[in-house]
Design a protein around this motif. Structure first.
Motif, PDB file in Angstrom:
ATOM      1  N   CYS A  33       0.855  -1.191   0.000  1.00 19.83           N
ATOM      2  CA  CYS A  33       0.000   0.000   0.000  1.00 19.83           C
ATOM      3  C   CYS A  33       0.888   1.236   0.000  1.00 19.83           C
ATOM      4  CB  CYS A  33      -0.920   0.008   1.220  1.00 19.83           C
ATOM      5  SG  CYS A  33      -2.090  -1.358   1.252  1.00 19.83           S
ATOM      6  N   LEU A  34       0.549   2.179  -0.873  1.00 16.06           N
ATOM      7  CA  LEU A  34       1.338   3.398  -1.045  1.00 16.06           C
ATOM      8  C   LEU A  34       0.440   4.617  -0.854  1.00 16.06           C
ATOM      9  CD1 LEU A  34       3.836   5.061  -2.069  1.00 16.06           C
ATOM     10  CD2 LEU A  34       2.947   4.703  -4.391  1.00 16.06           C
ATOM     11  N   ASP A  35       0.826   5.500   0.059  1.00 14.90           N
ATOM     12  CA  ASP A  35       0.178   6.800   0.235  1.00 14.90           C
ATOM     13  C   ASP A  35       1.215   7.846  -0.137  1.00 14.90           C
ATOM     14  OD1 ASP A  35      -1.083   9.095   0.926  1.00 14.90           O
ATOM     15  OD2 ASP A  35      -1.437   8.578   3.027  1.00 14.90           O
ATOM     16  N   TYR A  36       1.103   8.377  -1.342  1.00 11.54           N
ATOM     17  CA  TYR A  36       2.159   9.252  -1.866  1.00 11.54           C
ATOM     18  C   TYR A  36       2.264  10.536  -1.058  1.00 11.54           C
ATOM     19  CZ  TYR A  36       5.252  11.461  -5.259  1.00 11.54           C
ATOM     20  OH  TYR A  36       6.327  12.056  -5.848  1.00 11.54           O
ATOM     21  N   GLU A  37       1.124  11.181  -0.766  1.00  9.14           N
ATOM     22  CA  GLU A  37       1.160  12.470  -0.080  1.00  9.14           C
ATOM     23  C   GLU A  37       1.794  12.353   1.308  1.00  9.14           C
ATOM     24  OE1 GLU A  37      -1.159  13.201  -3.500  1.00  9.14           O
ATOM     25  OE2 GLU A  37      -1.280  11.598  -2.009  1.00  9.14           O
ATOM     26  N   LYS A  38       1.495  11.288   2.022  1.00  7.58           N
ATOM     27  CA  LYS A  38       2.047  11.120   3.374  1.00  7.58           C
ATOM     28  C   LYS A  38       3.361  10.352   3.384  1.00  7.58           C
ATOM     29  CE  LYS A  38      -2.338  11.405   5.845  1.00  7.58           C
ATOM     30  NZ  LYS A  38      -3.236  10.749   6.830  1.00  7.58           N
ATOM     31  N   GLY A  39       3.797   9.884   2.222  1.00 11.45           N
ATOM     32  CA  GLY A  39       5.074   9.189   2.153  1.00 11.45           C
ATOM     33  C   GLY A  39       5.093   7.873   2.891  1.00 11.45           C
ATOM     34  N   ARG A  40       3.984   7.143   2.880  1.00  6.21           N
ATOM     35  CA  ARG A  40       3.891   5.892   3.635  1.00  6.21           C
ATOM     36  C   ARG A  40       3.899   4.696   2.685  1.00  6.21           C
ATOM     37  NH1 ARG A  40       2.655   5.842   8.866  1.00  6.21           N
ATOM     38  NH2 ARG A  40       1.791   3.753   8.650  1.00  6.21           N
ATOM     39  N   VAL A  41       4.661   3.662   3.092  1.00  6.57           N
ATOM     40  CA  VAL A  41       4.698   2.386   2.379  1.00  6.57           C
ATOM     41  C   VAL A  41       4.464   1.297   3.423  1.00  6.57           C
ATOM     42  CG1 VAL A  41       6.042   0.823   0.950  1.00  6.57           C
ATOM     43  CG2 VAL A  41       6.312   3.297   0.680  1.00  6.57           C
ATOM     44  N   VAL A  42       3.392   0.503   3.241  1.00  4.13           N
ATOM     45  CA  VAL A  42       3.003  -0.510   4.221  1.00  4.13           C
ATOM     46  C   VAL A  42       2.843  -1.844   3.501  1.00  4.13           C
ATOM     47  CG1 VAL A  42       1.398  -1.111   6.061  1.00  4.13           C
ATOM     48  CG2 VAL A  42       1.766   1.288   5.480  1.00  4.13           C
ATOM     49  N   PHE A  43       3.323  -2.926   4.142  1.00 11.07           N
ATOM     50  CA  PHE A  43       3.225  -4.273   3.603  1.00 11.07           C
ATOM     51  C   PHE A  43       2.251  -5.086   4.458  1.00 11.07           C
ATOM     52  CE2 PHE A  43       7.275  -2.630   2.280  1.00 11.07           C
ATOM     53  CZ  PHE A  43       7.443  -3.093   0.991  1.00 11.07           C
ATOM     54  N   PHE A  44       1.348  -5.833   3.794  1.00 12.37           N
ATOM     55  CA  PHE A  44       0.368  -6.676   4.473  1.00 12.37           C
ATOM     56  C   PHE A  44       0.427  -8.088   3.902  1.00 12.37           C
ATOM     57  CE2 PHE A  44      -1.380  -2.471   5.101  1.00 12.37           C
ATOM     58  CZ  PHE A  44      -1.871  -2.512   6.397  1.00 12.37           C
ATOM     59  N   ASP A  45      -0.001  -9.044   4.736  1.00  8.23           N
ATOM     60  CA  ASP A  45      -0.316 -10.376   4.240  1.00  8.23           C
ATOM     61  C   ASP A  45      -1.713 -10.289   3.633  1.00  8.23           C
ATOM     62  OD1 ASP A  45      -1.142 -13.034   3.876  1.00  8.23           O
ATOM     63  OD2 ASP A  45       0.107 -13.735   5.513  1.00  8.23           O
ATOM     64  N   ALA A  46      -1.821 -10.423   2.316  1.00  3.29           N
ATOM     65  CA  ALA A  46      -3.098 -10.203   1.648  1.00  3.29           C
ATOM     66  C   ALA A  46      -4.156 -11.222   2.044  1.00  3.29           C
ATOM     67  CB  ALA A  46      -2.903 -10.221   0.124  1.00  3.29           C
ATOM     68  N   GLU A  47      -3.764 -12.391   2.512  1.00  5.08           N
ATOM     69  CA  GLU A  47      -4.731 -13.421   2.879  1.00  5.08           C
ATOM     70  C   GLU A  47      -5.197 -13.278   4.327  1.00  5.08           C
ATOM     71  OE1 GLU A  47      -2.779 -17.056   1.988  1.00  5.08           O
ATOM     72  OE2 GLU A  47      -3.058 -16.883  -0.186  1.00  5.08           O
ATOM     73  N   SER A  48      -4.265 -13.120   5.262  1.00 11.18           N
ATOM     74  CA  SER A  48      -4.645 -13.003   6.684  1.00 11.18           C
ATOM     75  C   SER A  48      -4.923 -11.578   7.105  1.00 11.18           C
ATOM     76  CB  SER A  48      -3.525 -13.570   7.560  1.00 11.18           C
ATOM     77  OG  SER A  48      -2.354 -12.782   7.450  1.00 11.18           O
ATOM     78  N   LYS A  49      -4.618 -10.579   6.256  1.00 10.83           N
ATOM     79  CA  LYS A  49      -4.827  -9.156   6.528  1.00 10.83           C
ATOM     80  C   LYS A  49      -3.917  -8.640   7.645  1.00 10.83           C
ATOM     81  CE  LYS A  49      -8.204  -9.380   3.579  1.00 10.83           C
ATOM     82  NZ  LYS A  49      -8.012  -8.896   2.202  1.00 10.83           N
TER      83      LYS A  49
END
Length: 441
Positions: A393-409
């Motif tokens: 997940c990328l939030d360009y304005e806030k400069g955030r990059v987050v990684f998730f397990d797409a199956e378990s959330k």
């Protein structure tokens, strides 16, 4: 009627008829009556000294009786004060006056009840050492081993209770953390959908007037908006659950994109693919540039400045300069790989340092496990399960990059907020060995 004692008779005679208390500075008037000075006229009275002496005697006798009632026979013979203290040096009872005398000034003096408790404890130890056979017949007989055994059982029970409560607290903390991560994931997804819709609306408003009229003409073909209802049960499902006809299904916060909406607002977003113009010569792109694998033999590819010539990397075909965006990477075969985002200006002809200061925000897997490639040193990660599909997940304005397990959330790692400095950011993959990755959707 019981006869009154001489002390009661004396107290009655020494009592003021006005305040009904023992005379305080008694005075007399011309008729012979007496009362306390403060109760009458000060001009026509005279002091009654004889009555004053009687009153003082009555007070002394009354005070002595109160002390006897308070302490019973336990009074100091010298000072007529209750014996409330115990001298541990002389082993005798003391009153408060004796305690302040020179004889006991440097002695260890404690209250009577405290000294009695200490002697009771000593008696219990003597009982243990001598054994029950040394005591009188008829006294309760206890085994010291039984007392110790009972204490140990109680101690074990409390330890089990403590372990059980700690396990429950740990499980509750795990559930709360998982629920928090699920809510955060749903918020990220809904925010991404909202950002995408805003971008489409902005592009629509920039179209000519005759294009905008298509929206009004096709508005009637929109399906009715679903009605938002509270979810059943107490579990939080987020604001993106709606009830359909006869069944419950998950929807976005906005009406579904029908054919009319796709035609009138803009064309649907392009599917995420890998850019073959940036792929290293050892990376083979398959399945319409969605799947990538590494081979030892280099391909004969045309040279261009955007191709990674040293590192086995490839960029996504679409970059971002604003908004919320997300995509998934499916791990088809394990090996050495890294995924994340990279600035457009990352070097293509030298070794990459793989850290945010150099323009890469990445998650890596190797023989040591999973680790986040942070600015100073790598951050080892301990995951509950091996993720087969990872969401970025990328939030360009806030400069955030987050990684998730797409199956378990479950959230895997979140980089601290950074600044992309207005530069375009692309999906980025690096792999070698037997690893195979697939970009989704």
């Amino acid at each position: 009627m019981a006869a009154r004692t001489p002390l009661e008779i004396l107290q009655d005679e020494a009592r003021c008829s006005i305040c009904l208390e023992i005379f305080q500075d008694p005075v007399s008037i011309h008729c012979g009556h007496s009362f306390c000075r403060e109760m009458g006229d000060q001009k026509s009275v005279r002091p009654n000294r004889e009555l004053a002496k009687v009153s003082e005697a009555a007070k002394s006798l009354n005070l002595q009786r109160d002390r006897e009632e308070e302490g019973g026979e336990n009074l100091c013979e010298k000072h007529q004060e209750p014996l409330k203290l115990f001298c541990q040096d002389d082993k005798r009872l003391l009153c408060v006056v004796c305690d302040r005398s020179k004889v006991h000034r440097d002695h260890s003096v404690v209250p009577v009840d405290e000294a009695a408790q200490e002697y009771k404890v000593r008696g219990l130890w003597m009982f243990r050492d001598k054994g029950p056979e040394d005591h009188t017949v008829g006294a309760p007989q206890f085994s010291w081993q039984e007392i110790v055994r009972t204490y140990r059982k109680m101690h074990e029970f409390l330890e089990k209770q403590e372990s059980s409560l700690l396990a429950q607290l740990e499980q509750l903390d795990t559930e709360i953390t998982k629920a928090h991560e699920e809510i955060l994931q749903r918020l990220l997804e809904e925010t991404t959908s909202l950002g995408t819709l805003i971008e489409e609306m902005e592009r629509t408003y920039q179209q000519p007037d005759w294009e905008l009229l298509k929206v009004r003409c096709s508005a009637a073909s929109f399906p009715p908006s679903p009605t938002l209802v509270p979810p059943p049960g107490n579990a939080w499902r987020g604001p993106n659950w709606v009830r359909g006809v006869g069944r419950e299904r998950k929807k976005s916060l906005f009406p579904p994109k029908s054919v009319a909406m796709s035609l009138t607002l803009s064309s649907p977003p392009a599917q995420m693919t890998l850019d073959p113009e940036t792929a290293n010569a050892r990376l083979y792109l398959l399945e319409d540039c969605k799947l990538v694998r590494w081979e030892f033999c280099e391909q004969d590819l045309p040279s261009n400045p955007g191709r990674f010539k040293f590192e086995p990397c490839v960029l996504g075909s679409k970059g971002f300069k604003s908004g919320w965006h997300r995509w998934d990477v499916e791990v088809l075969r394990e090996g050495v790989w890294a995924i994340g985002v990279a600035k457009e200006s990352v070097p293509r002809d030298r070794v990459l340092h793989l850290k945010p200061d150099e323009g890469e925000w990445a998650l890596r897997h190797n023989r040591n496990g999973y680790e986040a490639l942070t600015s100073t040193n790598v951050t080892p990660l301990t995951l509950r399960s091996v993720p087969k599909r990872i969401r970025i997940c990328l939030d360009y304005e806030k400069g955030r990059v987050v990684f998730f397990d797409a199956e378990s959330k479950e959230r895997i790692f979140a980089f601290p907020p950074a600044s992309f400095q207005g530069e375009r950011v692309f999906p980025w993959l690096m792999l070698t060995g037997h690893a195979q990755l697939k970009l989704l959707p």
